[in-house]
Design an enzyme around this catalytic site. Structure first.
Site, PDB file in Angstrom:
ATOM      1  N   ARG A 113       0.818  -1.235   0.000  1.00  0.00           N
ATOM      2  CA  ARG A 113       0.000   0.000   0.000  1.00  0.00           C
ATOM      3  C   ARG A 113       0.841   1.271   0.000  1.00  0.00           C
ATOM      4  NH1 ARG A 113      -3.154  -3.267   3.315  1.00  0.00           N
ATOM      5  NH2 ARG A 113      -4.982  -4.017   2.212  1.00  0.00           N
ATOM      6  N   LYS A 135       3.024  11.976 -11.791  1.00  0.00           N
ATOM      7  CA  LYS A 135       2.415  10.935 -12.630  1.00  0.00           C
ATOM      8  C   LYS A 135       3.328   9.725 -12.661  1.00  0.00           C
ATOM      9  CE  LYS A 135      -0.187  13.529 -16.122  1.00  0.00           C
ATOM     10  NZ  LYS A 135      -0.245  13.822 -17.565  1.00  0.00           N
ATOM     11  N   GLU A 177      11.219  19.042 -24.665  1.00  0.00           N
ATOM     12  CA  GLU A 177      10.289  19.415 -23.583  1.00  0.00           C
ATOM     13  C   GLU A 177      10.649  20.804 -23.043  1.00  0.00           C
ATOM     14  OE1 GLU A 177       7.770  17.570 -23.273  1.00  0.00           O
ATOM     15  OE2 GLU A 177       8.348  15.503 -23.747  1.00  0.00           O
ATOM     16  N   LYS A 215       7.175  23.790 -15.189  1.00  0.00           N
ATOM     17  CA  LYS A 215       6.350  22.592 -14.955  1.00  0.00           C
ATOM     18  C   LYS A 215       5.775  22.628 -13.547  1.00  0.00           C
ATOM     19  CE  LYS A 215       5.456  17.831 -15.371  1.00  0.00           C
ATOM     20  NZ  LYS A 215       5.701  16.540 -15.949  1.00  0.00           N
ATOM     21  N   GLU A 225      -4.589  17.411 -13.753  1.00  0.00           N
ATOM     22  CA  GLU A 225      -4.850  17.642 -15.178  1.00  0.00           C
ATOM     23  C   GLU A 225      -6.335  17.816 -15.502  1.00  0.00           C
ATOM     24  OE1 GLU A 225      -2.155  15.490 -17.717  1.00  0.00           O
ATOM     25  OE2 GLU A 225      -3.448  15.827 -19.439  1.00  0.00           O
ATOM     26  N   ARG A 229      -3.066  22.163 -16.690  1.00  0.00           N
ATOM     27  CA  ARG A 229      -1.975  21.203 -16.918  1.00  0.00           C
ATOM     28  C   ARG A 229      -1.984  20.693 -18.353  1.00  0.00           C
ATOM     29  NH1 ARG A 229       0.367  16.560 -12.760  1.00  0.00           N
ATOM     30  NH2 ARG A 229       1.969  15.790 -14.169  1.00  0.00           N
ATOM     31  N   ASN A 233       0.511  19.609 -22.943  1.00  0.00           N
ATOM     32  CA  ASN A 233       0.287  18.736 -24.106  1.00  0.00           C
ATOM     33  C   ASN A 233       0.629  19.406 -25.429  1.00  0.00           C
ATOM     34  OD1 ASN A 233      -0.576  16.662 -22.500  1.00  0.00           O
ATOM     35  ND2 ASN A 233      -2.729  17.283 -22.592  1.00  0.00           N
ATOM     36  N   HIS A 236       2.043  17.530 -28.377  1.00  0.00           N
ATOM     37  CA  HIS A 236       1.937  16.106 -28.059  1.00  0.00           C
ATOM     38  C   HIS A 236       0.762  15.399 -28.737  1.00  0.00           C
ATOM     39  CE1 HIS A 236       5.040  16.970 -25.174  1.00  0.00           C
ATOM     40  NE2 HIS A 236       5.087  15.717 -24.776  1.00  0.00           N
ATOM     41  N   HIS A 240       2.526  12.537 -30.345  1.00  0.00           N
ATOM     42  CA  HIS A 240       2.303  11.151 -29.904  1.00  0.00           C
ATOM     43  C   HIS A 240       1.900  10.255 -31.061  1.00  0.00           C
ATOM     44  CE1 HIS A 240       1.667  11.650 -25.304  1.00  0.00           C
ATOM     45  NE2 HIS A 240       2.843  11.129 -25.577  1.00  0.00           N
ATOM     46  N   HIS A 255      10.932  10.112 -28.196  1.00  0.00           N
ATOM     47  CA  HIS A 255       9.743  10.902 -27.861  1.00  0.00           C
ATOM     48  C   HIS A 255       9.908  12.375 -28.265  1.00  0.00           C
ATOM     49  CE1 HIS A 255       6.281  12.262 -25.579  1.00  0.00           C
ATOM     50  NE2 HIS A 255       7.050  13.113 -24.908  1.00  0.00           N
TER      51      HIS A 255
HETATM   52  N1  LIG Z   1       5.605  10.970 -15.501  1.00  0.00           N
HETATM   53  C1  LIG Z   1       5.547  11.947 -16.371  1.00  0.00           C
HETATM   54  O1  LIG Z   1       4.965  13.003 -16.128  1.00  0.00           O
HETATM   55  C2  LIG Z   1       6.236  11.771 -17.686  1.00  0.00           C
HETATM   56  C3  LIG Z   1       6.461  12.869 -18.531  1.00  0.00           C
HETATM   57  C4  LIG Z   1       7.164  12.673 -19.709  1.00  0.00           C
HETATM   58  C5  LIG Z   1       7.646  11.411 -20.043  1.00  0.00           C
HETATM   59  N2  LIG Z   1       7.406  10.360 -19.206  1.00  0.00           N
HETATM   60  C6  LIG Z   1       7.928   9.020 -19.499  1.00  0.00           C
HETATM   61  O2  LIG Z   1       9.346   9.069 -19.484  1.00  0.00           O
HETATM   62  C7  LIG Z   1       9.855   8.010 -20.287  1.00  0.00           C
HETATM   63  C8  LIG Z   1      10.985   8.545 -21.133  1.00  0.00           C
HETATM   64  O3  LIG Z   1      12.023   8.955 -20.288  1.00  0.00           O
HETATM   65  P1  LIG Z   1      13.533   9.053 -20.812  1.00  0.00           P
HETATM   66  O4  LIG Z   1      13.562   9.835 -22.053  1.00  0.00           O
HETATM   67  O5  LIG Z   1      14.348   9.457 -19.651  1.00  0.00           O
HETATM   68  O6  LIG Z   1      13.820   7.549 -21.271  1.00  0.00           O
HETATM   69  P2  LIG Z   1      14.603   6.314 -20.598  1.00  0.00           P
HETATM   70  O7  LIG Z   1      14.299   6.186 -19.168  1.00  0.00           O
HETATM   71  O8  LIG Z   1      14.307   5.160 -21.475  1.00  0.00           O
HETATM   72  O9  LIG Z   1      16.134   6.748 -20.767  1.00  0.00           O
HETATM   73  C9  LIG Z   1      16.698   6.877 -22.039  1.00  0.00           C
HETATM   74  C10 LIG Z   1      17.975   6.048 -22.174  1.00  0.00           C
HETATM   75  O10 LIG Z   1      19.038   6.699 -21.476  1.00  0.00           O
HETATM   76  C11 LIG Z   1      19.710   5.763 -20.613  1.00  0.00           C
HETATM   77  N3  LIG Z   1      20.297   6.554 -19.544  1.00  0.00           N
HETATM   78  C12 LIG Z   1      19.670   7.092 -18.471  1.00  0.00           C
HETATM   79  N4  LIG Z   1      20.512   7.905 -17.801  1.00  0.00           N
HETATM   80  C13 LIG Z   1      21.709   7.875 -18.459  1.00  0.00           C
HETATM   81  C14 LIG Z   1      22.949   8.522 -18.259  1.00  0.00           C
HETATM   82  N5  LIG Z   1      23.107   9.433 -17.288  1.00  0.00           N
HETATM   83  N6  LIG Z   1      23.958   8.253 -19.123  1.00  0.00           N
HETATM   84  C15 LIG Z   1      23.765   7.395 -20.161  1.00  0.00           C
HETATM   85  N7  LIG Z   1      22.601   6.764 -20.411  1.00  0.00           N
HETATM   86  C16 LIG Z   1      21.582   7.003 -19.568  1.00  0.00           C
HETATM   87  C17 LIG Z   1      18.610   4.801 -20.239  1.00  0.00           C
HETATM   88  O11 LIG Z   1      19.127   3.588 -19.771  1.00  0.00           O
HETATM   89  C18 LIG Z   1      17.869   4.653 -21.567  1.00  0.00           C
HETATM   90  O12 LIG Z   1      18.556   3.765 -22.396  1.00  0.00           O
HETATM   91  C19 LIG Z   1       8.675   7.494 -21.103  1.00  0.00           C
HETATM   92  O13 LIG Z   1       8.289   6.244 -20.604  1.00  0.00           O
HETATM   93  C20 LIG Z   1       7.575   8.523 -20.877  1.00  0.00           C
HETATM   94  O14 LIG Z   1       6.293   7.962 -20.906  1.00  0.00           O
HETATM   95  C21 LIG Z   1       6.732  10.529 -18.043  1.00  0.00           C
HETATM   96 ZN   LIG Z   2       6.573  14.738 -23.670  1.00  0.00          ZN
END
Ligand SMILES: NC(=O)c1ccc[n+]([C@@H]2O[C@H](COP(=O)([O-])OP(=O)(O)OC[C@H]3O[C@@H](n4cnc5c(N)ncnc54)[C@H](O)[C@@H]3O)[C@@H](O)[C@H]2O)c1
Ligand SMILES: [Zn+2]
Length: 352
Positions: A113, A135, A177, A215, A225, A229, A233, A236, A240, A255
């Site tokens: 929990r 999120k 972003e 943000k 949202e 918020r 988007n 996006h 997307h 992305h």
């Molecule tokens: N929660 C939210 O509000 C929100 C907002 C935007 C995106 N997201 C999510 O975030 C995710 C994308 O995040 P991301 O772009 O960080 O992708 P990711 O977590 O896949 O990281 C990208 C790559 O970088 C590598 N990596 C991480 N740190 C590193 C470092 N310091 N040096 C070398 N390599 C490194 C990772 O292993 C991976 O291969 C998606 O799943 C998306 O849905 C969430």
């Molecule tokens: Zn985004």
């Protein structure tokens, strides 16, 4: 070191280690587990370990990549939490990009929990975007982020030096972003970002702090949202759809690469529907196309793209919902555009 408060938790940026150690002493957790993937283990874990005094730390390692942001990986993480005998007084540290942060936060919040978790984002995208705002979640079936919840971390610790090992394509993806944050909320930041030519030479701390403050302000005003918020988007709705279509092709996009294309199309829609000056559209397109390779879009795929937009969870009812700009630094939500106009915006992107 800079400290930014967001409701019940703080975000630390810069030399974070004293504050992190302070938090660990204050809460006296029964066990601390660090969630990593192979890249954050290789590039970031030793920095964390050498700067903290964590006794008896446990590691859970999962494979990197969006494809592993799944219920199967959650099963593995929860199993490991049980094997390592985590109780409700334990702490999970998510050390990695948005995948680790979203999924690690989800697993921590649902285990027994809910146990505390902190975010130590190590990609640009996670530092300016995903680690704040509460999120959490995973992908399910074909739908990204379809299972999850809103839950805040105990704190977020942003160490910009982690970006030194991040592949340049990932840096560029996160940068989209930041462009979005400037365009929807702060003209000065947009102007400053436009001067960036070489990612190797950027002082990231000075750009990350104002970006995440945007943000923060937006999620503080509307944590779940319901209204403002949705400004986040921008780019996006179309982005997307482009990202989803590319995922099925031989040339998947990151992305931010898809969102960058989406921002050009949605800036075009902003001219048509929200009085964005044409000159501003030209500047947005020029800067984005200087920074990002042009995505190859074919007219034959427009109807697939529009179908994907219709299925987007951002829509209410049948209409496709957009956030549109009126000028750099100002956006408004809940615009609808018909399919013909959306197709025109995609055509603009192809020919610009
Ligand atoms: N929660 C939210 O509000 C929100 C907002 C935007 C995106 N997201 C999510 O975030 C995710 C994308 O995040 P991301 O772009 O960080 O992708 P990711 O977590 O896949 O990281 C990208 C790559 O970088 C590598 N990596 C991480 N740190 C590193 C470092 N310091 N040096 C070398 N390599 C490194 C990772 O292993 C991976 O291969 C998606 O799943 C998306 O849905 C969430
Ligand atoms: Zn985004």
């Amino acid at each position: 070191m800079e400290k930014i408060s967001l409701g019940e938790y703080d975000i630390f940026v810069g030399d974070i280690w004293k504050s992190l150690n302070g938090l660990l002493i204050e809460f006296n957790y029964s066990k601390i587990v660090v969630l990593i993937d192979e890249n954050s283990r290789h590039h970031c874990l030793s920095t964390l370990l050498s700067n903290t005094d964590i006794e008896n730390l446990k590691l859970i390692e999962i494979p990197s990549g969006e494809i592993h942001k799944s219920i199967d990986t959650c099963n593995f993480i929860w199993e490991q939490m049980i094997n390592k005998q985590l109780d409700r007084n334990a702490l999970v540290i998510n050390l990695g990009g948005g995948v680790i942060g979203d999924m690690g936060g989800f697993c921590a919040s649902t285990f027994k929990r809910g146990v505390d978790f902190i975010q130590i984002p190590t990609t640009l995208l996670s530092q300016v975007d995903s680690s704040i705002g509460g999120k959490l979640g995973i992908d399910f079936g074909d739908v990204k982020n379809s299972i999850g919840l809103f839950k805040n971390p105990k704190a977020v610790f942003i160490y910009p030096d982690f970006l030194k090992t991040l592949p340049i394509a990932e840096v560029r993806s996160g940068f989209a972003e930041m462009i979005k944050h400037g365009l929807i909320a702060d003209r000065e930041i947009w102007e400053e970002l436009k001067t960036v030519e070489d990612f190797e030479k950027v002082n990231w701390t000075s750009l990350i702090v104002p970006s995440l403050k945007i943000k923060k302000q937006i999620v503080e005003a509307d944590p779940f949202e319901k209204n403002v918020r949705k400004k986040l988007n921008f780019g996006h709705t179309i982005g997307h759809a482009i990202e989803s279509l590319a995922l099925k092709s031989e040339k998947p996009l990151l992305h931010g690469e898809a969102v960058a294309a989406g921002m050009i199309c949605e800036a075009w829609l902003s001219v048509k529907k929200n009085n964005l000056p044409k000159t501003t559209l030209n500047k947005i397109a020029e800067f984005i196309l200087k920074t990002y390779d042009k995505v190859s879009l074919k007219e034959a795929t427009f109807s697939d793209l529009i179908d994907l937009m219709k299925n987007d969870k951002k829509n209410e009812g049948a209409a496709i919902n957009f956030t549109l700009l009126s000028q750099p630094g100002e956006a408004s939500i809940n615009h609808t555009c018909d399919e013909e106009m959306i197709a025109e915006s995609l055509k603009y992107y192809i020919h610009v």
